[in-house]
Design a protein around this motif. Sequence first.
Motif, PDB file in Angstrom:
ATOM      1  N   THR A  16      -9.541 -30.449  27.352  1.00 58.62           N
ATOM      2  CA  THR A  16      -8.969 -29.654  26.264  1.00 58.62           C
ATOM      3  C   THR A  16      -8.319 -30.573  25.251  1.00 58.62           C
ATOM      4  N   GLY A  17      -7.994 -30.009  24.116  1.00 56.03           N
ATOM      5  CA  GLY A  17      -7.331 -30.750  23.051  1.00 56.03           C
ATOM      6  C   GLY A  17      -7.349 -29.928  21.790  1.00 56.03           C
ATOM      7  N   SER A  54     -10.028 -33.444  17.963  1.00 58.30           N
ATOM      8  CA  SER A  54      -9.281 -34.431  18.749  1.00 58.30           C
ATOM      9  C   SER A  54     -10.177 -35.471  19.404  1.00 58.30           C
ATOM     10  N   LYS A  69     -12.492 -34.438  21.819  1.00 61.20           N
ATOM     11  CA  LYS A  69     -12.777 -33.948  23.173  1.00 61.20           C
ATOM     12  C   LYS A  69     -14.272 -33.805  23.440  1.00 61.20           C
ATOM     13  N   ASN A 112     -10.269 -25.542  23.713  1.00 65.51           N
ATOM     14  CA  ASN A 112      -9.339 -25.864  22.630  1.00 65.51           C
ATOM     15  C   ASN A 112      -7.943 -25.384  22.951  1.00 65.51           C
ATOM     16  N   GLU A 113      -6.988 -26.155  22.517  1.00 65.41           N
ATOM     17  CA  GLU A 113      -5.591 -25.714  22.528  1.00 65.41           C
ATOM     18  C   GLU A 113      -5.349 -25.098  21.159  1.00 65.41           C
ATOM     19  N   TRP A 124      -0.811 -23.880  20.107  1.00 64.47           N
ATOM     20  CA  TRP A 124       0.324 -24.784  20.236  1.00 64.47           C
ATOM     21  C   TRP A 124       1.399 -24.524  19.195  1.00 64.47           C
ATOM     22  N   TYR A 183      -8.420 -33.163  31.606  1.00 60.31           N
ATOM     23  CA  TYR A 183      -7.977 -34.100  30.582  1.00 60.31           C
ATOM     24  C   TYR A 183      -7.479 -33.356  29.351  1.00 60.31           C
ATOM     25  N   LEU A 184      -6.520 -33.956  28.687  1.00 63.37           N
ATOM     26  CA  LEU A 184      -6.090 -33.564  27.357  1.00 63.37           C
ATOM     27  C   LEU A 184      -6.493 -34.718  26.445  1.00 63.37           C
ATOM     28  N   VAL A 185      -7.239 -34.420  25.383  1.00 69.32           N
ATOM     29  CA  VAL A 185      -7.655 -35.471  24.455  1.00 69.32           C
ATOM     30  C   VAL A 185      -6.848 -35.332  23.170  1.00 69.32           C
ATOM     31  N   GLU A 186      -6.189 -36.407  22.805  1.00 66.11           N
ATOM     32  CA  GLU A 186      -5.390 -36.466  21.581  1.00 66.11           C
ATOM     33  C   GLU A 186      -5.816 -37.688  20.787  1.00 66.11           C
ATOM     34  N   PRO A 200      -8.226 -39.847  25.850  1.00 68.46           N
ATOM     35  CA  PRO A 200      -8.120 -38.897  26.964  1.00 68.46           C
ATOM     36  C   PRO A 200      -6.894 -39.197  27.828  1.00 68.46           C
TER      37      PRO A 200
END
Length: 181
Positions: free
Chosen positions: A5-6, A10, A12, A130-131, A134, A166-169, A173
């Motif tokens: 997610t991200g 981002s 991802k 997707n986030e 937020w 994972y969170l991708v920013e 990752p």
Amino acid sequence: MIFITGGVRSGKSSFAEQLAKEKAQKLGGALHYLATGVASDQEMAKRIARHQREREESEWSWRTWEQSTGIEAVAESFTSKDIVLLDCVTTLLNNELFSQQNWNPQVLTKLLHGIESVQACCAELILVSNEVLWEGINHENKLVLEYSRIIGNLHQVLVARSEKAYLVEAGIPIVMKEEMA
């Protein structure tokens, strides 16, 4: 299953594609791209075309499945060696919700059934999501509140069932969950 997610743009999807390639190379399986996007406007049509072109030009052979709803319909097309990348869960949820005549919060059960069906037929399922909430929730909009509840619950269930998350920013990752084999 791997959950990624991200935020928007981002990185991802690129990260997910790289993971899928590595898994396919290791397992000797075929790469499948389960695309849930619908060309609802010019920008989305361009994004879909760009993603298709990038996969076609890749050194890796991808089989793309355009399935905006009811992903369980293609589950039996995969084998126990195949790697399936589903991009993206959020879009799939939106498509399922808005393809209904009436808003049905039970869509969570339908989505999980579809994801479980695909997962049962392949070696590895990589989910991209997707986030989207937020920045906060409009507490006065009942539809937004219900949507945030559904997507939040869906993400929690999927992460709980995943061996990695994972969170991708900004293309980086970040491991949120990793179960050792």
